[in-house]
Design a protein around this motif. Structure first.
Motif, PDB file in Angstrom:
ATOM      1  N   VAL A 338     -29.727   3.160  43.585  1.00  0.00           N
ATOM      2  CA  VAL A 338     -30.037   4.437  42.934  1.00  0.00           C
ATOM      3  C   VAL A 338     -30.868   5.256  43.906  1.00  0.00           C
ATOM      4  O   VAL A 338     -31.580   4.711  44.757  1.00  0.00           O
ATOM      5  N   SER A 339     -30.776   6.566  43.810  1.00  0.00           N
ATOM      6  CA  SER A 339     -31.571   7.419  44.700  1.00  0.00           C
ATOM      7  C   SER A 339     -32.067   8.636  43.936  1.00  0.00           C
ATOM      8  O   SER A 339     -31.464   9.039  42.938  1.00  0.00           O
ATOM      9  N   GLU A 340     -33.166   9.178  44.405  1.00  0.00           N
ATOM     10  CA  GLU A 340     -33.685  10.405  43.803  1.00  0.00           C
ATOM     11  C   GLU A 340     -34.319  11.259  44.900  1.00  0.00           C
ATOM     12  O   GLU A 340     -34.846  10.749  45.887  1.00  0.00           O
ATOM     13  N   LYS A 341     -34.223  12.575  44.708  1.00  0.00           N
ATOM     14  CA  LYS A 341     -34.792  13.496  45.692  1.00  0.00           C
ATOM     15  C   LYS A 341     -36.303  13.530  45.588  1.00  0.00           C
ATOM     16  O   LYS A 341     -36.865  13.426  44.500  1.00  0.00           O
ATOM     17  N   GLU A 342     -36.934  13.710  46.739  1.00  0.00           N
ATOM     18  CA  GLU A 342     -38.393  13.797  46.769  1.00  0.00           C
ATOM     19  C   GLU A 342     -38.787  14.829  47.828  1.00  0.00           C
ATOM     20  O   GLU A 342     -38.174  14.885  48.902  1.00  0.00           O
ATOM     21  N   ILE A 343     -39.766  15.641  47.526  1.00  0.00           N
ATOM     22  CA  ILE A 343     -40.208  16.656  48.484  1.00  0.00           C
ATOM     23  C   ILE A 343     -40.885  15.980  49.671  1.00  0.00           C
ATOM     24  O   ILE A 343     -41.726  15.102  49.516  1.00  0.00           O
ATOM     25  N   LYS A 344     -40.491  16.411  50.876  1.00  0.00           N
ATOM     26  CA  LYS A 344     -41.095  15.870  52.093  1.00  0.00           C
ATOM     27  C   LYS A 344     -41.292  17.024  53.065  1.00  0.00           C
ATOM     28  O   LYS A 344     -40.318  17.571  53.591  1.00  0.00           O
ATOM     29  N   LEU A 354     -32.672  -0.443  45.348  1.00  0.00           N
ATOM     30  CA  LEU A 354     -31.639  -1.287  44.766  1.00  0.00           C
ATOM     31  C   LEU A 354     -31.555  -1.017  43.269  1.00  0.00           C
ATOM     32  O   LEU A 354     -32.582  -0.837  42.620  1.00  0.00           O
ATOM     33  N   ALA A 355     -30.372  -0.990  42.718  1.00  0.00           N
ATOM     34  CA  ALA A 355     -30.217  -0.775  41.282  1.00  0.00           C
ATOM     35  C   ALA A 355     -30.901  -1.904  40.514  1.00  0.00           C
ATOM     36  O   ALA A 355     -30.766  -3.078  40.866  1.00  0.00           O
ATOM     37  N   GLY A 356     -31.678  -1.542  39.516  1.00  0.00           N
ATOM     38  CA  GLY A 356     -32.353  -2.532  38.692  1.00  0.00           C
ATOM     39  C   GLY A 356     -33.676  -3.014  39.232  1.00  0.00           C
ATOM     40  O   GLY A 356     -34.350  -3.840  38.625  1.00  0.00           O
TER      41      GLY A 356
END
Length: 357
Positions: A338-344, A354-356
């Motif tokens: 899984v992935s999510e955007k993050e401000i950098k 990893l999922a889970g």
């Protein structure tokens, strides 16, 4: 003791459940006309004893790659006695000795798979091929396994150069879930193979429903399925990437569960119960990953959360950034990460886990 089986059978809702087996090859393959036409175009010269165009068939699990190729090759052998087709699963035959032994035995000359050098085996294979009036078409399923060792890579080279070095014709077909299979082959081998690439896209929910209805018509007795069963099986498989094998497997298990309890129909509750029995299907997802996908998962096992930039930096000596981006997208679609955007700084990065986890 046989009574324990007769007492647990229940009333069967099936007409013939073999129509739901993974190895079953139907007489009609819905939504694969274009891919089948391309396969026929590439392989038709073999029907006249001429060298066909080698093919690379790729796509996600359950998109009809193997069954389509088996269907075409079965039709080819029925149409012409000039071509003879052999299917090899590269998980089962993983060394170049075992593969060449299998092909040579297939051509009618018995050779052992052990106790004889590869050079001698290959020499016998070439000698036998010279005596044959048929043109062999060899299918390598799970073809990415051939790239795991230098010896099987060298086998690819030997087979690819047969027309040039031995003046012998042979057809080669490769099936893989790894879209980058060809790009990972040595330039010399790829140039000799001259494969035509045929992509297989995932099935849509409506296509999955049509495939299930076609199979169910022959597998189940009339009125054996509740009207919501097929749509639920299709929706479940669509959510997992459009894998037709998952949809068919769920329907088979639901039918067996309903038969076991003596139900008059397969109901939604049987389908939902079958979801918990899907682990064997899941194994295929994790056992057919590309080299770059495995490398990313290995990184994430060591450090559960990494930003995408760090992954690119760590693996840049092995893979191009474009290749890694595609691999991340594939892993996320397979629900392994899984992935999510993050401000950098002034922009964004993706945090990958990893999922889970």
């Amino acid at each position: 003791m046989a009574k324990i089986f007769s007492s647990s059978l229940g009333g069967s809702l099936f007409k013939d459940e073999r129509f739901l087996y993974q190895e079953f090859v139907p007489e009609r393959l819905p939504f694969r006309d274009e891919e089948i036409s391309e396969l026929v175009f590439c392989l038709k010269p073999a029907s006249e004893g001429k060298r066909p165009t080698n093919v690379f068939v790729f796509g996600k699990p359950g998109t009809g790659k193997t069954v389509s190729l088996k269907f075409v090759l079965s039709e080819l052998e029925e149409f012409s006695d000039r071509a003879k087709c052999l299917y090899i699963n590269c998980f089962e035959y993983s060394s170049k000795q075992s593969i060449i032994s299998k092909i040579t035995n297939f051509l009618g000359y018995a050779v052992p798979s052990r106790g004889i050098s590869y050079a001698e085996l290959f020499s016998k294979f070439v000698a036998v091929l010279r005596t044959k009036k048929v043109l062999p078409v060899i299918v390598f399923d799970e073809a990415e396994q051939l790239l795991k060792s230098e010896e099987t890579k060298s086998l690819l080279y030997d087979l690819a150069r047969l027309p040039e070095q031995q003046k012998l014709s042979i057809g080669l077909a490769f099936i893989s879930n790894d879209n980058f299979f060809l790009s990972q082959i040595d330039d010399r081998i790829r140039s000799s193979l001259q494969c035509s690439s045929i992509p297989f896209e995932s099935y849509s929910p409506s296509e999955l429903k049509e495939i299930l209805r076609e199979r169910a018509k022959y597998a189940f007795n009339e009125f054996a399925l509740d009207e919501d069963v097929v749509p639920l099986c299709a929706a479940h498989a669509a959510k997992l990437g459009g894998d037709a094998r998952i949809a068919i497997d769920v329907l088979l298990k639901a039918g067996r569960l309903a038969s076991r309890e003596g139900a008059k129909k397969v109901l939604v509750k049987h389908v939902r119960a079958s979801f918990t029995q899907e682990k064997p299907v899941k194994v295929e997802v994790t056992s057919n990953l590309s080299e770059q996908e495995r490398s990313i998962l290995d990184l994430l096992k060591k450090k559960k959360s990494q930003d995408s930039g760090a992954i690119y930096d760590t693996l840049k000596d092995k893979f191009a950034e474009r290749t890694l981006r595609a691999a991340l997208a594939e892993l996320e679609e397979k629900k392994l990460i899984v992935s999510e955007k993050e401000i950098k700084g002034r922009g964004f990065t993706r945090i990958v886990k990893l999922a889970g986890s």
